[in-house]
Design a protein around this motif. Structure first.
Motif, PDB file in Angstrom:
ATOM      1  N   CYS A 103       0.846  -1.195   0.000  1.00  0.00           N
ATOM      2  CA  CYS A 103       0.000   0.000   0.000  1.00  0.00           C
ATOM      3  C   CYS A 103       0.884   1.248   0.000  1.00  0.00           C
ATOM      4  CB  CYS A 103      -0.949  -0.017   1.194  1.00  0.00           C
ATOM      5  SG  CYS A 103      -2.390   1.050   0.985  1.00  0.00           S
ATOM      6  N   HIS A 105       3.107   2.267   2.286  1.00  0.00           N
ATOM      7  CA  HIS A 105       3.381   2.934   3.558  1.00  0.00           C
ATOM      8  C   HIS A 105       4.890   3.046   3.821  1.00  0.00           C
ATOM      9  CE1 HIS A 105      -0.942   1.792   5.124  1.00  0.00           C
ATOM     10  NE2 HIS A 105      -0.937   2.348   3.924  1.00  0.00           N
ATOM     11  N   GLU A 138      -2.535   1.221  10.157  1.00  0.00           N
ATOM     12  CA  GLU A 138      -3.613   1.856   9.382  1.00  0.00           C
ATOM     13  C   GLU A 138      -4.504   0.796   8.740  1.00  0.00           C
ATOM     14  OE1 GLU A 138      -6.155   3.409   6.585  1.00  0.00           O
ATOM     15  OE2 GLU A 138      -4.514   2.130   5.934  1.00  0.00           O
ATOM     16  N   GLU A 139      -3.881  -0.331   8.346  1.00  0.00           N
ATOM     17  CA  GLU A 139      -4.618  -1.356   7.597  1.00  0.00           C
ATOM     18  C   GLU A 139      -5.478  -2.240   8.486  1.00  0.00           C
ATOM     19  OE1 GLU A 139      -4.661  -1.419   4.455  1.00  0.00           O
ATOM     20  OE2 GLU A 139      -2.783  -0.645   3.658  1.00  0.00           O
ATOM     21  N   HIS A 362      -2.535  -2.889  -2.728  1.00  0.00           N
ATOM     22  CA  HIS A 362      -3.000  -4.176  -2.177  1.00  0.00           C
ATOM     23  C   HIS A 362      -2.864  -5.309  -3.194  1.00  0.00           C
ATOM     24  CE1 HIS A 362      -5.350  -2.541   1.533  1.00  0.00           C
ATOM     25  NE2 HIS A 362      -4.433  -1.667   1.138  1.00  0.00           N
TER      26      HIS A 362
END
Ligand SMILES: [Zn+2]
Ligand SMILES: [Zn+2]
Length: 387
Positions: A103, A105, A138-139, A362
């Motif tokens: 993603c 990050h 966050e996920e 993702h």
């Protein structure tokens, strides 16, 4: 500092940014397990002479104090990865089997460290305090919430966050006024009936027939709210019954509710509550509803959006600053910060079709064009200096 100096400084640390990002990419960690990532962030902040502390188990917050500063501006990066097996054949491929920074990050963390590195060297020129928020999970569980509960926003006037996007080319930025991401709530429903022989429905209460009615009726909630509002109510899983010739005594449903407006969120929840608590009763059964509160909607502050537009335009050229047409019905826990203070979240393009970098987030082939890293650094520096 003017934009040319900022861009020059950011470009100057490009090789360093690439090295840092590759390192994070090779050692991705899932939410609330980001111990190595946390340690590395602390090491970098130590190196830059930035005071910091650990928060919310695996998060970090640091701060540079400006001279006679009256304001504190925060920048946030999320630091966690996903349970995905990386399929990219690259030298910096994930070394943690089954875990991947799919993603971006790793890029967010790197960009924020880049900003910290440059601003720590320009400390004497700073007229504001800059708070650096490295947020876990966050996920998964929404690390923003515990960070806020532990006081990460105390004394902060405004906040900026960005997300890399493989939908737009490197060298571009995407913004949106107001709603950027939806809220999310988990729905759990149990419909209770009474079992009986399948040949004698009159002896029982058929939970499956009630459920069929209930699912249809639930969709009328969405179709009968104000047409200018939006909501998604999805039932993704349904399980019930024991055999083909037995009246089912119980059916369980799970689903998700997505909305873009907190008022619509409450309205749909109320209507759902009434429906689940009355429709099954009217048919002789019973309904039980549980709503697990998920992420809040991400709603940008219009004035802060204007700042990003201007600053991104200064760095990239205004033709590369794009308005995002539609909000995402997916979630992003940056919304929690925006419930507390004004701020903005925007997308930084990392796609590069020529280099074949275009897999979506993702996905096991997700990657970024690292040339976007220094652009993100420059824009975020301009942002914090322009509030
Ligand atoms: Zn994600
Ligand atoms: Zn993300």
């Amino acid at each position: 500092m003017d934009k040319n100096k900022i861009l020059k400084l950011a470009k100057g640390i490009s090789p360093w940014l690439s090295k840092v990002r590759k390192d994070f990419h090779m050692y991705p960690e899932l939410g609330m397990q980001e111990f190595r990532t946390q340690r590395k962030i602390c090491e970098y902040l130590d190196e830059f002479g930035i005071l910091h502390k650990k928060m919310a188990k695996t998060g970090v917050v640091g701060e540079i104090k400006g001279k006679n500063a009256l304001k504190t501006i925060a920048l946030r990066a999320d630091i966690d990865a996903l349970p995905i097996l990386e399929k990219n054949d690259v030298s910096y491929k994930s070394k943690n089997h089954g875990v991947m920074h799919a993603c971006g990050h790793d890029a967010h963390t790197t960009i924020l460290l880049g900003v910290a590195k440059i601003l720590s060297e320009q400390k004497d020129e700073l007229g504001v305090n800059i708070r650096f928020i490295f947020q876990p999970a966050e996920e998964t569980v929404g690390g923003a919430e515990p960070m806020i509960e532990e006081g990460v926003l105390d004394g902060v006037d405004a906040i900026f966050g960005l997300h890399v996007s493989s939908l737009i080319e490197k060298g571009s930025v995407e913004y949106r006024y107001k709603q950027m991401n939806a809220s999310s709530d988990n729905i759990e429903i149990e419909v209770q009936g009474q079992s009986a022989h399948g040949a004698y429905p009159g002896d029982g209460v058929d939970a499956i027939v009630i459920t069929a009615q209930l699912i249809t009726a639930m969709q009328t909630i969405v179709s009968r709210i104000d047409a200018r509002d939006s909501a998604v109510l999805t039932i993704g899983k349904i399980a019930g019954g024991t055999a083909h010739n037995i009246i089912a005594d119980s059916v369980k449903l799970t689903g998700t509710l997505r909305t873009l407006d907190p008022k619509v969120r409450e309205l749909v929840k109320e209507k759902l509550d009434v429906l689940v608590n009355t429709l099954p009763i009217s048919m002789g059964g019973n309904g039980i509803l549980k709503i697990g509160k998920g992420y809040s909607a991400l709603i940008n502050d219009d004035k802060m959006v204007e700042l990003v537009k201007k600053n991104a335009g200064d760095i990239l050229g205004i033709e590369n600053v794009l308005e995002k047409e539609k909000a995402n019905m997916g979630v992003e826990d940056f919304g929690y910060y925006l419930e507390k203070i004004p701020g903005v979240f925007f997308n930084l393009g990392v796609k590069n079709e020529k280099k074949g970098i275009m897999a979506s987030a993702h996905n096991e082939y997700f990657d970024i064009d690292e040339e976007a890293l220094h652009l993100g650094v420059a824009i975020q520096i301009l942002n914090v200096l322009s509030v």
